[in-house]
Design a protein around this motif. Structure first.
Motif, PDB file in Angstrom:
ATOM      1  N   GLU A   1       0.779  -1.271   0.079  1.00 40.73           N
ATOM      2  CA  GLU A   1       0.048  -0.053   0.007  1.00 40.73           C
ATOM      3  C   GLU A   1       0.611   1.220  -0.090  1.00 40.73           C
ATOM      4  O   GLU A   1       0.596   2.228  -0.454  1.00 40.73           O
ATOM      5  CB  GLU A   1      -0.814  -0.091   1.310  1.00 40.73           C
ATOM      6  CG  GLU A   1      -1.967   1.162   1.192  1.00 40.73           C
ATOM      7  CD  GLU A   1      -3.195   1.094   2.240  1.00 40.73           C
ATOM      8  OE1 GLU A   1      -3.575   2.060   2.598  1.00 40.73           O
ATOM      9  OE2 GLU A   1      -3.137  -0.081   2.502  1.00 40.73           O
ATOM     10  N   ALA A   2       1.784   1.303   0.742  1.00 37.19           N
ATOM     11  CA  ALA A   2       2.958   2.267   0.793  1.00 37.19           C
ATOM     12  C   ALA A   2       3.362   2.770  -0.541  1.00 37.19           C
ATOM     13  O   ALA A   2       3.451   3.662  -0.865  1.00 37.19           O
ATOM     14  CB  ALA A   2       3.925   2.082   1.633  1.00 37.19           C
ATOM     15  N   SER A   3       3.945   1.865  -1.392  1.00 37.83           N
ATOM     16  CA  SER A   3       4.169   1.923  -2.641  1.00 37.83           C
ATOM     17  C   SER A   3       3.177   2.368  -3.774  1.00 37.83           C
ATOM     18  O   SER A   3       3.623   3.346  -4.531  1.00 37.83           O
ATOM     19  CB  SER A   3       4.957   0.695  -3.542  1.00 37.83           C
ATOM     20  OG  SER A   3       4.001  -0.473  -3.490  1.00 37.83           O
ATOM     21  N   VAL A   4       1.912   2.147  -3.502  1.00 35.99           N
ATOM     22  CA  VAL A   4       1.006   2.464  -4.208  1.00 35.99           C
ATOM     23  C   VAL A   4       0.687   3.993  -4.036  1.00 35.99           C
ATOM     24  O   VAL A   4       0.672   4.804  -4.787  1.00 35.99           O
ATOM     25  CB  VAL A   4      -0.245   1.718  -4.038  1.00 35.99           C
ATOM     26  CG1 VAL A   4      -1.669   2.123  -4.632  1.00 35.99           C
ATOM     27  CG2 VAL A   4      -0.344   0.235  -4.928  1.00 35.99           C
ATOM     28  N   ASN A   5       0.813   4.291  -2.588  1.00 39.32           N
ATOM     29  CA  ASN A   5       0.458   5.523  -2.156  1.00 39.32           C
ATOM     30  C   ASN A   5       1.361   6.474  -2.779  1.00 39.32           C
ATOM     31  O   ASN A   5       1.328   7.955  -3.380  1.00 39.32           O
ATOM     32  CB  ASN A   5       0.596   5.761  -0.704  1.00 39.32           C
ATOM     33  CG  ASN A   5      -0.766   5.494  -0.095  1.00 39.32           C
ATOM     34  OD1 ASN A   5      -1.850   6.091  -0.421  1.00 39.32           O
ATOM     35  ND2 ASN A   5      -0.873   4.690   0.939  1.00 39.32           N
ATOM     36  N   THR A   6       2.720   5.985  -2.756  1.00 40.79           N
ATOM     37  CA  THR A   6       3.948   6.845  -3.519  1.00 40.79           C
ATOM     38  C   THR A   6       3.733   7.106  -4.836  1.00 40.79           C
ATOM     39  O   THR A   6       3.808   8.411  -5.408  1.00 40.79           O
ATOM     40  CB  THR A   6       5.221   5.924  -3.321  1.00 40.79           C
ATOM     41  OG1 THR A   6       5.526   5.906  -2.069  1.00 40.79           O
ATOM     42  CG2 THR A   6       6.380   6.783  -3.897  1.00 40.79           C
ATOM     43  N   LEU A   7       3.240   6.174  -5.815  1.00 36.48           N
ATOM     44  CA  LEU A   7       2.842   6.195  -6.992  1.00 36.48           C
ATOM     45  C   LEU A   7       1.706   7.298  -7.344  1.00 36.48           C
ATOM     46  O   LEU A   7       1.787   8.102  -8.138  1.00 36.48           O
ATOM     47  CB  LEU A   7       2.566   4.953  -7.688  1.00 36.48           C
ATOM     48  CG  LEU A   7       2.011   5.094  -9.370  1.00 36.48           C
ATOM     49  CD1 LEU A   7       3.204   5.422 -10.146  1.00 36.48           C
ATOM     50  CD2 LEU A   7       1.759   3.681  -9.658  1.00 36.48           C
ATOM     51  N   LEU A   8       0.554   7.177  -6.478  1.00 30.44           N
ATOM     52  CA  LEU A   8      -0.378   8.060  -6.466  1.00 30.44           C
ATOM     53  C   LEU A   8       0.184   9.609  -6.118  1.00 30.44           C
ATOM     54  O   LEU A   8      -0.493  10.350  -6.887  1.00 30.44           O
ATOM     55  CB  LEU A   8      -1.454   7.775  -5.408  1.00 30.44           C
ATOM     56  CG  LEU A   8      -2.271   6.276  -5.971  1.00 30.44           C
ATOM     57  CD1 LEU A   8      -3.267   6.013  -4.865  1.00 30.44           C
ATOM     58  CD2 LEU A   8      -2.950   6.414  -7.192  1.00 30.44           C
ATOM     59  N   ASP A   9       1.006   9.570  -5.282  1.00 33.91           N
ATOM     60  CA  ASP A   9       1.408  10.945  -4.835  1.00 33.91           C
ATOM     61  C   ASP A   9       2.353  11.631  -6.249  1.00 33.91           C
ATOM     62  O   ASP A   9       2.223  12.657  -6.589  1.00 33.91           O
ATOM     63  CB  ASP A   9       2.331  10.859  -3.597  1.00 33.91           C
ATOM     64  CG  ASP A   9       1.561  10.826  -2.473  1.00 33.91           C
ATOM     65  OD1 ASP A   9       0.296  11.071  -2.417  1.00 33.91           O
ATOM     66  OD2 ASP A   9       2.286  10.452  -1.403  1.00 33.91           O
ATOM     67  N   ILE A  10       3.206  10.782  -6.702  1.00 31.74           N
ATOM     68  CA  ILE A  10       3.970  11.184  -7.773  1.00 31.74           C
ATOM     69  C   ILE A  10       3.237  11.506  -9.017  1.00 31.74           C
ATOM     70  O   ILE A  10       3.422  12.486  -9.772  1.00 31.74           O
ATOM     71  CB  ILE A  10       5.274  10.214  -8.384  1.00 31.74           C
ATOM     72  CG1 ILE A  10       6.181   9.873  -7.113  1.00 31.74           C
ATOM     73  CG2 ILE A  10       5.673  10.486  -9.523  1.00 31.74           C
ATOM     74  CD1 ILE A  10       6.971   8.810  -7.262  1.00 31.74           C
ATOM     75  N   THR A  11       2.253  10.826  -9.357  1.00 30.10           N
ATOM     76  CA  THR A  11       1.217  11.200 -10.473  1.00 30.10           C
ATOM     77  C   THR A  11       0.238  12.136 -10.203  1.00 30.10           C
ATOM     78  O   THR A  11      -0.521  12.494 -11.034  1.00 30.10           O
ATOM     79  CB  THR A  11       0.671   9.689 -10.920  1.00 30.10           C
ATOM     80  OG1 THR A  11      -0.157   9.240 -10.016  1.00 30.10           O
ATOM     81  CG2 THR A  11       1.618   8.651 -11.367  1.00 30.10           C
ATOM     82  N   LYS A  12       0.279  12.603  -9.001  1.00 33.60           N
ATOM     83  CA  LYS A  12      -0.450  13.939  -8.575  1.00 33.60           C
ATOM     84  C   LYS A  12      -2.001  13.468  -9.012  1.00 33.60           C
ATOM     85  O   LYS A  12      -2.990  14.408  -9.449  1.00 33.60           O
ATOM     86  CB  LYS A  12      -0.156  15.207  -9.410  1.00 33.60           C
ATOM     87  CG  LYS A  12       1.350  15.535  -9.151  1.00 33.60           C
ATOM     88  CD  LYS A  12       1.578  16.799  -9.927  1.00 33.60           C
ATOM     89  CE  LYS A  12       3.099  16.971  -9.473  1.00 33.60           C
ATOM     90  NZ  LYS A  12       3.465  18.404 -10.419  1.00 33.60           N
ATOM     91  N   ILE A  13      -2.541  12.237  -8.704  1.00 32.52           N
ATOM     92  CA  ILE A  13      -3.945  11.775  -8.862  1.00 32.52           C
ATOM     93  C   ILE A  13      -4.903  12.768  -7.939  1.00 32.52           C
ATOM     94  O   ILE A  13      -5.993  13.074  -8.390  1.00 32.52           O
ATOM     95  CB  ILE A  13      -3.941  10.270  -8.603  1.00 32.52           C
ATOM     96  CG1 ILE A  13      -3.063   9.602  -9.373  1.00 32.52           C
ATOM     97  CG2 ILE A  13      -5.519  10.096  -8.714  1.00 32.52           C
ATOM     98  CD1 ILE A  13      -3.610   9.518 -11.095  1.00 32.52           C
ATOM     99  N   LYS A  14      -4.678  12.950  -6.961  1.00 29.76           N
ATOM    100  CA  LYS A  14      -5.362  13.808  -5.955  1.00 29.76           C
ATOM    101  C   LYS A  14      -5.683  15.088  -6.490  1.00 29.76           C
ATOM    102  O   LYS A  14      -6.999  15.443  -6.443  1.00 29.76           O
ATOM    103  CB  LYS A  14      -4.629  14.065  -4.481  1.00 29.76           C
ATOM    104  CG  LYS A  14      -5.432  14.953  -3.597  1.00 29.76           C
ATOM    105  CD  LYS A  14      -4.681  15.289  -2.419  1.00 29.76           C
ATOM    106  CE  LYS A  14      -5.602  16.199  -1.356  1.00 29.76           C
ATOM    107  NZ  LYS A  14      -6.295  17.205  -1.872  1.00 29.76           N
TER     108      LYS A  14
END
Length: 165
Positions: free
Chosen positions: A26-39
């Protein structure tokens, strides 16, 4: 003979389990979501939808001879709808869904590779330009489907007129 079969099955079983890809953390997925600025993309969704929705509402009401009060009510309804979308489709609501989808779809190796890519200048450029791409795409798609929406609205008007007869 039975021992050889048992040994072969055991070896195949161990090999098959080793070949299964490791699910991502989950931590790595969170990192990817952060980097790709999905939020940021999710947060801008209501604003991105506003113009196309207002255009479709105007088209749907074009032949209705609405009073100024009715037009104002229509605009207020659109604004309320956008507010509801903003609340129901907030990042806090959607983040667990994104995490689940990414964890079910990608392996840890793939997530790690995606993180590495998005940390490159090319990956970063893709992330930075994606909102513009999406905005342009939605505008072009809306233009493409405008005649279809006009035909759809006409078919609805015709069906309602026939129903009144």
């Amino acid at each position: 003979m039975q021992i050889k079969k048992l040994f072969a099955m055991t070896v195949l079983s161990v090999f098959a389990s080793l070949c299964q890809a490791e699910p991502p953390s989950e931590a790595s997925v969170n990192t990817l979501l952060d980097i790709t600025k999905i939020k940021s993309i999710v947060d801008k969704m209501p604003a991105t939808m506003e113009q196309p929705m207002r255009i479709m509402l105007r088209q749907a009401a074009a032949d209705q001879n609405l009073s100024p009060e009715q037009k104002q009510t229509l605009d207020a309804t659109a604004q309320k709808f956008l507010q509801i979308i903003g609340e129901e489709f907030s990042w806090e609501e959607l983040k667990p869904i994104y995490i689940q989808i990414y964890m079910e779809t990608f392996t840890q190796e793939e997530i790690d590779s995606l993180i590495a890519f998005y940390q490159t200048p090319t990956g970063s450029a893709l992330v930075d330009k994606m909102p513009l791409i999406m905005q342009k795409a939605s505008t072009l798609v809306l233009e493409k489907y405008r005649p279809l929406m006009q035909k759809f609205n006409e078919a609805i008007r015709q069906a309602l007129t026939e129903q009144k007869k």
